[in-house]
Design an enzyme around this catalytic site. Structure first.
Site, PDB file in Angstrom:
ATOM      1  N   LYS A  56       0.837  -1.214   0.000  1.00  0.00           N
ATOM      2  CA  LYS A  56       0.000   0.000   0.000  1.00  0.00           C
ATOM      3  C   LYS A  56       0.862   1.251   0.000  1.00  0.00           C
ATOM      4  O   LYS A  56       0.656   2.166  -0.797  1.00  0.00           O
ATOM      5  CB  LYS A  56      -0.900   0.001   1.247  1.00  0.00           C
ATOM      6  CG  LYS A  56      -1.560   1.350   1.509  1.00  0.00           C
ATOM      7  CD  LYS A  56      -2.435   1.333   2.745  1.00  0.00           C
ATOM      8  CE  LYS A  56      -1.749   1.727   4.021  1.00  0.00           C
ATOM      9  NZ  LYS A  56      -1.571   3.154   4.270  1.00  0.00           N
ATOM     10  N   ASN A  57       1.840   1.313   0.916  1.00  0.00           N
ATOM     11  CA  ASN A  57       2.555   2.578   1.089  1.00  0.00           C
ATOM     12  C   ASN A  57       3.533   2.868  -0.051  1.00  0.00           C
ATOM     13  O   ASN A  57       3.991   3.996  -0.190  1.00  0.00           O
ATOM     14  CB  ASN A  57       3.234   2.630   2.463  1.00  0.00           C
ATOM     15  CG  ASN A  57       2.189   2.747   3.571  1.00  0.00           C
ATOM     16  OD1 ASN A  57       1.019   3.055   3.296  1.00  0.00           O
ATOM     17  ND2 ASN A  57       2.588   2.489   4.803  1.00  0.00           N
ATOM     18  N   CYS A 151      -5.441   7.722   9.068  1.00  0.00           N
ATOM     19  CA  CYS A 151      -5.638   7.226  10.431  1.00  0.00           C
ATOM     20  C   CYS A 151      -5.395   8.312  11.467  1.00  0.00           C
ATOM     21  O   CYS A 151      -4.517   9.147  11.292  1.00  0.00           O
ATOM     22  CB  CYS A 151      -4.680   6.065  10.688  1.00  0.00           C
ATOM     23  SG  CYS A 151      -5.048   4.641   9.679  1.00  0.00           S
ATOM     24  N   ARG A 156      -0.397  14.930  12.881  1.00  0.00           N
ATOM     25  CA  ARG A 156       0.340  14.447  11.700  1.00  0.00           C
ATOM     26  C   ARG A 156       0.769  15.658  10.860  1.00  0.00           C
ATOM     27  O   ARG A 156       0.204  15.939   9.808  1.00  0.00           O
ATOM     28  CB  ARG A 156      -0.513  13.456  10.902  1.00  0.00           C
ATOM     29  CG  ARG A 156      -0.842  12.207  11.726  1.00  0.00           C
ATOM     30  CD  ARG A 156      -1.525  11.132  10.932  1.00  0.00           C
ATOM     31  NE  ARG A 156      -0.631  10.433  10.046  1.00  0.00           N
ATOM     32  CZ  ARG A 156      -0.936   9.301   9.406  1.00  0.00           C
ATOM     33  NH1 ARG A 156      -2.100   8.751   9.604  1.00  0.00           N
ATOM     34  NH2 ARG A 156      -0.074   8.727   8.582  1.00  0.00           N
ATOM     35  N   ASP A 338       3.771   0.372  12.405  1.00  0.00           N
ATOM     36  CA  ASP A 338       2.519  -0.182  11.873  1.00  0.00           C
ATOM     37  C   ASP A 338       2.259  -1.605  12.370  1.00  0.00           C
ATOM     38  O   ASP A 338       1.139  -2.107  12.269  1.00  0.00           O
ATOM     39  CB  ASP A 338       2.520  -0.141  10.335  1.00  0.00           C
ATOM     40  CG  ASP A 338       2.551   1.290   9.816  1.00  0.00           C
ATOM     41  OD1 ASP A 338       2.221   2.206  10.587  1.00  0.00           O
ATOM     42  OD2 ASP A 338       2.923   1.489   8.643  1.00  0.00           O
ATOM     43  N   ARG A 430      -8.987  -0.248   3.809  1.00  0.00           N
ATOM     44  CA  ARG A 430      -8.079   0.734   3.185  1.00  0.00           C
ATOM     45  C   ARG A 430      -6.730   0.095   2.882  1.00  0.00           C
ATOM     46  O   ARG A 430      -5.984   0.580   2.034  1.00  0.00           O
ATOM     47  CB  ARG A 430      -7.837   1.919   4.135  1.00  0.00           C
ATOM     48  CG  ARG A 430      -8.967   2.916   4.195  1.00  0.00           C
ATOM     49  CD  ARG A 430      -8.575   4.136   5.011  1.00  0.00           C
ATOM     50  NE  ARG A 430      -7.221   4.509   4.701  1.00  0.00           N
ATOM     51  CZ  ARG A 430      -6.257   4.771   5.606  1.00  0.00           C
ATOM     52  NH1 ARG A 430      -6.526   4.732   6.885  1.00  0.00           N
ATOM     53  NH2 ARG A 430      -5.061   5.097   5.227  1.00  0.00           N
TER      54      ARG A 430
HETATM   55  N1  EPU Z   1       6.441  14.204  11.055  1.00  0.00           N
HETATM   56  C1  EPU Z   1       6.695  15.518  11.311  1.00  0.00           C
HETATM   57  N2  EPU Z   1       6.658  16.398  10.263  1.00  0.00           N
HETATM   58  C2  EPU Z   1       6.394  16.003   8.976  1.00  0.00           C
HETATM   59  C3  EPU Z   1       6.167  14.643   8.724  1.00  0.00           C
HETATM   60  C4  EPU Z   1       6.194  13.749   9.784  1.00  0.00           C
HETATM   61  O1  EPU Z   1       6.921  15.922  12.455  1.00  0.00           O
HETATM   62  O2  EPU Z   1       6.402  16.850   8.095  1.00  0.00           O
HETATM   63  C5  EPU Z   1       6.489  13.244  12.166  1.00  0.00           C
HETATM   64  C6  EPU Z   1       5.154  12.545  12.373  1.00  0.00           C
HETATM   65  O3  EPU Z   1       4.310  13.306  13.207  1.00  0.00           O
HETATM   66  C7  EPU Z   1       5.577  11.231  12.986  1.00  0.00           C
HETATM   67  C8  EPU Z   1       6.925  10.940  12.336  1.00  0.00           C
HETATM   68  O4  EPU Z   1       7.377  12.188  11.812  1.00  0.00           O
HETATM   69  O5  EPU Z   1       5.772  11.405  14.363  1.00  0.00           O
HETATM   70  C9  EPU Z   1       6.899   9.930  11.200  1.00  0.00           C
HETATM   71  O6  EPU Z   1       5.958  10.308  10.233  1.00  0.00           O
HETATM   72  P1  EPU Z   1       6.083   9.913   8.693  1.00  0.00           P
HETATM   73  O7  EPU Z   1       6.099  11.166   7.905  1.00  0.00           O
HETATM   74  O8  EPU Z   1       7.207   8.956   8.520  1.00  0.00           O
HETATM   75  O9  EPU Z   1       4.715   9.196   8.449  1.00  0.00           O
HETATM   76  P2  EPU Z   1       3.846   9.228   7.139  1.00  0.00           P
HETATM   77  O10 EPU Z   1       4.720   9.329   5.944  1.00  0.00           O
HETATM   78  O11 EPU Z   1       2.746  10.198   7.257  1.00  0.00           O
HETATM   79  C10 EPU Z   1       3.932   6.671   6.674  1.00  0.00           C
HETATM   80  C11 EPU Z   1       2.923   5.576   6.528  1.00  0.00           C
HETATM   81  C12 EPU Z   1       2.337   5.234   7.905  1.00  0.00           C
HETATM   82  C13 EPU Z   1       3.471   4.834   8.840  1.00  0.00           C
HETATM   83  C14 EPU Z   1       4.525   5.942   8.896  1.00  0.00           C
HETATM   84  C15 EPU Z   1       5.743   5.566   9.707  1.00  0.00           C
HETATM   85  C16 EPU Z   1       2.108   6.055   4.328  1.00  0.00           C
HETATM   86  C17 EPU Z   1       0.992   6.507   3.483  1.00  0.00           C
HETATM   87  N3  EPU Z   1       1.880   6.022   5.643  1.00  0.00           N
HETATM   88  O12 EPU Z   1       3.203   7.786   7.184  1.00  0.00           O
HETATM   89  O13 EPU Z   1       1.531   4.105   7.666  1.00  0.00           O
HETATM   90  O14 EPU Z   1       2.959   4.637  10.139  1.00  0.00           O
HETATM   91  O15 EPU Z   1       4.968   6.263   7.559  1.00  0.00           O
HETATM   92  O16 EPU Z   1       6.343   4.423   9.189  1.00  0.00           O
HETATM   93  O17 EPU Z   1       3.161   5.699   3.840  1.00  0.00           O
HETATM   94  C18 EPU Z   1      -0.246   2.645   7.954  1.00  0.00           C
HETATM   95  O18 EPU Z   1       0.069   2.116   6.872  1.00  0.00           O
HETATM   96  O19 EPU Z   1      -1.084   2.145   8.746  1.00  0.00           O
HETATM   97  C19 EPU Z   1       0.358   3.909   8.329  1.00  0.00           C
HETATM   98  C20 EPU Z   1      -0.159   4.723   9.245  1.00  0.00           C
END
Ligand code: EPU
Length: 460
Positions: A56-57, A151, A156, A338, A430
């Site tokens: 998915k990601n 989620c 976020r 995750d 999802r």
């Molecule tokens: N963060 C910041 N600023 C940003 C971006 C992130 O402070 O601009 C913080 C977040 O608040 C969090 C940490 O950095 O504490 C990590 O966030 P990340 O950006 O890595 O998460 P994401 O890209 O929004 C993806 C996956 C999530 C998974 C996380 C961590 C996707 C679409 N989602 O989210 O997947 O938990 O990386 O590995 O790729 C899931 O699949 O269930 C899911 C939630």
């Protein structure tokens, strides 16, 4: 035809019904996520083989990246899940020609795509709509996307995404929940991420591939899906090096072209079936990359499961006790956040006390309240949860609070002797292709039931 069965066992053709009673049908459409549920009778060990779908990601990053090719791309091994359906819908709304070649393969022609505003209702349906910002900015110098949904795991922010766009020369504004980014031209830059972020790293690559000169991204996320996006971009003619390490270097190219690309297997879907097998049973999990599963494999072995690795499969078995663990979630190659709710479920019946520290998200222990309904003994203090293993879980009415919390409830229900019901399963769908059929193939007693809401029942 979407057919529903009422309490009177009467089949209702929703399309015909819509024409007869529009207000109730609309109310039903809004409520659909709440009325479908899984009914699971647990206590049966899982046996057999299951095939893992595409990641998915990775898919939710690669689909927006097809915009950069301005050409025809064929994407294979796409998981048939709602986040992919929403991404495809966004692409076609923006003007791409999207053709389904088979259930998991789509041809996407972005040659004549011209739209730069992602419709509000679609972008709010998933977190990953933020990748359209990077891709559209890169191709057109402009993008507008609503504040992403997804989620509820605590705050976020997307400050690190905006940091890259701004370093490359874009301006951003946020108005009424809509983010707009604009740039006359994008120029390569040196960016150090303050926080390791999957999304910001992937958006960094998307926005830099056609910027003038070289971009250096430091303190990058190293997840398998980051590498998959880089591989896709390189197949389209980009020059991205170092993905999978802390430093990614992107040399801007004039233009990209289309390609045929197959998405990697889903690490977390595989991990979820590994945990389900580790609750007791013997399952061969096929179409996986064992290397991506190492952090999960290591913890499951410590918990007493046997994990055998093959070229593109793993076999998970457990017959003895589940042993307690200490887990701390970390960016890759650490233990994935995750997988945390799924491991929490396993540890709720371990022989002893386990400690789970959530280091990535602020609010990822909400599933614990559901687990307590099943008799689990868990104390949460901030980012740390302490699990006192109990003998067994009891069936209960459960909710899928988010995608992985929902998957964790499925595993919990499979472990409990008796019948549990899980509501709000739209969250699970999802991210998990065909979960009912896949679990049934392993001998699980699970079915998906549509419950007709009372308002609709009365109107019939
Ligand atoms: N963060 C910041 N600023 C940003 C971006 C992130 O402070 O601009 C913080 C977040 O608040 C969090 C940490 O950095 O504490 C990590 O966030 P990340 O950006 O890595 O998460 P994401 O890209 O929004 C993806 C996956 C999530 C998974 C996380 C961590 C996707 C679409 N989602 O989210 O997947 O938990 O990386 O590995 O790729 C899931 O699949 O269930 C899911 C939630």
């Amino acid at each position: 035809m979407l057919a529903l069965y009422t309490g009177r066992a009467q089949a209702v053709d929703m399309n015909a019904f819509r024409n007869l009673n529009r207000p109730v049908a609309q109310a039903f459409d809004k409520e659909i996520i709440k009325v479908e549920k899984f009914v699971i009778t647990g206590g049966k060990p899982l046996h057999g083989e299951v095939t893992i779908s595409g990641a998915k990601n990775a898919a939710v990053g690669i689909l927006p990246a097809t915009i950069l090719a301005a050409d025809v791309c064929v994407i294979e091994n796409l998981p048939d899940i709602s986040d992919v359906a929403v991404s495809l819908k966004i692409l076609s709304t923006l003007g791409a020609q999207v053709k389904m070649l088979n259930r998991n393969t789509y041809e996407i022609d972005t040659t004549h795509l011209t739209g730069t505003n992602v419709p509000d209702d679609l972008s709010r349906q998933m977190r990953a709509s933020y990748y359209f910002l990077g891709a559209l900015l890169s191709r057109f110098g402009r993008a507008q996307v609503a504040m992403p949904g997804g989620c509820n795991l605590g705050p976020r922010p997307i400050d690190q995404h905006l940091k890259v766009f701004s370093a490359l020369g874009a301006e951003d504004s946020v108005d009424y929940g809509m983010i707009t980014v604009r740039a006359k031209e994008l120029n390569g830059a040196h960016i150090f991420f303050d926080k390791v972020s999957v999304g910001a790293t992937m958006n960094g690559m998307l926005s830099a591939v056609m910027a003038k000169g070289q971009t250096i991204l430091e303190n990058c996320a190293k997840e398998p899906h980051v590498v998959d996006l880089a591989n896709f971009l390189n197949m389209c003619g980009a020059d991205v090096r170092g993905a999978g390490t802390d430093v990614i270097k992107v040399r801007g190219v004039e233009k990209l072209h289309g390609c045929t690309y197959s998405i990697i297997p889903d690490q977390i879907e595989a991990g979820s079936y590994m945990v389900a097998a580790a609750t007791g049973g013997d399952v061969l999990i096929k179409n996986v990359t064992p290397k991506h599963l190492e952090p999960i494999t290591a913890k499951l072995r410590r918990a007493g499961a046997e994990v055998e690795e093959f070229d593109d499969a793993v076999r998970v078995r457990r017959t003895g006790d589940i042993l307690p663990l200490k887990i701390n979630t970390m960016p890759h190659p650490g233990f994935p956040t995750d997988m945390q709710p799924l491991m929490g479920v396993l540890l709720s019946v371990a022989k002893g006390t386990s400690t789970v520290t959530e280091s990535v998200w602020d609010n990822r222990f909400r599933y614990v309240d559901e687990l307590r309904k099943m008799g689990a003994s868990v104390q949460v203090d901030g980012q740390v949860a302490v699990f006192e293993g109990v003998e067994k879980l009891s069936p209960a009415p459960l909710r899928a609070l988010d995608l992985r919390a929902g998957a964790a409830m499925v595993v919990a229900a499979l472990m409990a002797d008796g019948t549990s019901e899980i509501e709000e399963i739209g969250h699970i769908e999802r991210g998990y292709e065909n979960i009912v059929e896949k679990l049934r193939g392993l001998g699980a007693d699970i079915s998906k039931v549509d419950r007709v809401p009372a308002a609709l029942e009365q109107a019939l």
